[in-house]
Design a protein around this motif. Structure first.
Motif, short mmCIF file in Angstrom:
data_model
loop_
_atom_site.label_atom_id
_atom_site.label_comp_id
_atom_site.label_asym_id
_atom_site.label_seq_id
_atom_site.Cartn_x
_atom_site.Cartn_y
_atom_site.Cartn_z
N GLU A 10 104.77 -21.73 77.80
CA GLU A 10 103.64 -22.31 78.52
C GLU A 10 102.52 -21.29 78.71
O GLU A 10 101.34 -21.63 78.63
N ALA A 11 102.90 -20.03 78.96
CA ALA A 11 101.91 -18.97 79.10
C ALA A 11 101.19 -18.74 77.77
O ALA A 11 99.96 -18.62 77.74
N HIS A 12 101.94 -18.71 76.69
CA HIS A 12 101.34 -18.53 75.36
C HIS A 12 100.37 -19.66 75.04
O HIS A 12 99.33 -19.43 74.40
N GLU A 13 100.68 -20.88 75.50
CA GLU A 13 99.81 -22.03 75.27
C GLU A 13 98.63 -22.09 76.26
O GLU A 13 97.79 -22.98 76.17
N GLY A 14 98.61 -21.17 77.23
CA GLY A 14 97.49 -21.10 78.16
C GLY A 14 97.58 -22.03 79.34
O GLY A 14 96.61 -22.24 80.05
N ARG A 15 98.76 -22.60 79.60
CA ARG A 15 98.92 -23.56 80.70
C ARG A 15 99.55 -22.97 81.96
O ARG A 15 99.55 -23.60 83.00
N LEU A 16 100.10 -21.76 81.86
CA LEU A 16 100.86 -21.17 82.96
C LEU A 16 100.72 -19.66 82.92
O LEU A 16 100.69 -19.06 81.85
N LEU A 17 100.63 -19.06 84.10
CA LEU A 17 100.74 -17.61 84.24
C LEU A 17 101.91 -17.34 85.19
O LEU A 17 101.77 -17.45 86.40
N PRO A 18 103.09 -17.04 84.63
CA PRO A 18 104.26 -16.79 85.46
C PRO A 18 104.41 -15.29 85.75
O PRO A 18 104.23 -14.46 84.86
N PHE A 19 104.72 -14.96 86.98
CA PHE A 19 104.91 -13.57 87.37
C PHE A 19 106.18 -13.43 88.20
O PHE A 19 106.52 -14.31 89.00
N ALA A 20 106.85 -12.30 88.03
CA ALA A 20 107.88 -11.88 88.97
C ALA A 20 107.18 -11.06 90.04
O ALA A 20 106.24 -10.31 89.75
N ILE A 21 107.61 -11.21 91.29
CA ILE A 21 107.13 -10.36 92.38
C ILE A 21 108.16 -9.25 92.53
O ILE A 21 109.34 -9.52 92.79
N GLU A 22 107.71 -8.02 92.37
CA GLU A 22 108.60 -6.87 92.48
C GLU A 22 108.18 -6.02 93.68
O GLU A 22 106.99 -5.74 93.87
N VAL A 23 109.16 -5.63 94.48
CA VAL A 23 108.92 -4.81 95.67
C VAL A 23 109.86 -3.61 95.61
O VAL A 23 111.08 -3.79 95.56
N ASP A 24 109.29 -2.43 95.58
CA ASP A 24 110.09 -1.19 95.54
C ASP A 24 111.15 -1.24 94.44
O ASP A 24 112.30 -0.85 94.65
N GLY A 25 110.76 -1.74 93.26
CA GLY A 25 111.66 -1.78 92.11
C GLY A 25 112.64 -2.93 92.10
O GLY A 25 113.43 -3.06 91.17
N ALA A 26 112.61 -3.79 93.12
CA ALA A 26 113.54 -4.92 93.20
C ALA A 26 112.79 -6.24 93.01
O ALA A 26 111.66 -6.40 93.47
N LEU A 27 113.43 -7.18 92.36
CA LEU A 27 112.89 -8.52 92.20
C LEU A 27 112.92 -9.20 93.57
O LEU A 27 113.97 -9.26 94.22
N ALA A 28 111.76 -9.69 94.02
CA ALA A 28 111.65 -10.27 95.36
C ALA A 28 111.32 -11.76 95.34
O ALA A 28 111.55 -12.46 96.32
N GLY A 29 110.79 -12.28 94.22
CA GLY A 29 110.42 -13.68 94.14
C GLY A 29 109.59 -13.94 92.91
O GLY A 29 109.61 -13.15 91.96
N GLN A 30 108.87 -15.06 92.92
CA GLN A 30 108.02 -15.43 91.80
C GLN A 30 106.67 -15.96 92.29
O GLN A 30 106.58 -16.50 93.39
N MET A 31 105.68 -15.79 91.44
CA MET A 31 104.33 -16.31 91.67
C MET A 31 103.91 -16.96 90.37
O MET A 31 104.13 -16.39 89.30
N HIS A 32 103.33 -18.16 90.44
CA HIS A 32 102.86 -18.85 89.25
C HIS A 32 101.44 -19.36 89.45
O HIS A 32 101.11 -19.83 90.53
N LEU A 33 100.67 -19.30 88.41
CA LEU A 33 99.43 -20.06 88.33
C LEU A 33 99.71 -21.11 87.26
O LEU A 33 100.00 -20.76 86.12
#
Length: 189
Positions: free
Chosen positions: A52-75
């Protein structure tokens, strides 16, 4: 920091974070109505988001805090043409809640959207009973636009959502991160 979610490197940590936080996120998790909904594996989810990101419909992100995965953020729902808009969605582990990580991550995503991606408008849709997410948009000064009746399917049912938005013109002299930092400075206890 915001970064891509990795298929192999993040799998164990992602699944552990979601498992530990299942009760915390379940009331706010989007669901697909009807019998045709199929659950995806972690790898399928990451590959779908990458496609979906490659097609330009989504920007998915991992939220990282102090080197640890903390959640997700999407546009998501990215529109080009005359609209140049997207909606933001996110979740964060309960152990990270209340530390202003989510508003900071949303500010980073908005700045990226208005800068590198060239979007004009970002909206966030929040259930009126989701006090934590309402605090996120309050900390960023997003303007409320109104109530959308039965807008999204969440936790197995259609729910009303309040819509909040910001356009690039509303940040003529500062980034969203700068606005957030200014807000924190003015309202520090």
């Amino acid at each position: 920091m915001l970064r891509p979610l990795r298929v192999r490197a993040d799998r164990r940590e992602f699944l552990q974070l979601r498992s530990v936080n299942a009760a915390w996120t379940r009331p706010w998790d989007s669901t697909a109505p009807g019998a045709g909904a199929v659950a995806m594996s972690y790898a399928q989810m990451v590959r779908f988001q990458d496609k979906e990101a490659h097609e330009g419909r989504l920007l998915p992100f991992a939220i990282e805090v102090d080197g640890a995965l903390a959640g997700q953020m999407h546009l998501f729902g990215i529109s080009r043409g005359a609209l140049l808009s997207a909606a933001a969605g996110y979740w964060i582990g309960e152990q990270y809640a209340g530390r202003s990580i989510t508003p900071y991550a949303l500010a980073l995503a908005i700045d990226h959207a208005f800068g590198a991606v060239g979007l004009h408008r970002i909206e966030v849709n929040i259930r009126p009973d989701n006090d934590a997410s309402l605090r996120v948009v309050e900390k960023l000064g997003l303007r409320e636009e109104g109530l959308r009746k039965r807008y999204l399917h969440i936790n197995g049912a259609w729910h009303d959502h309040l819509t909040f938005a910001v356009t690039a013109e509303e940040l003529p002299t500062e980034t969203m991160v700068e606005r957030f930092r200014r807000f924190r400075g003015e309202n520090a206890v």
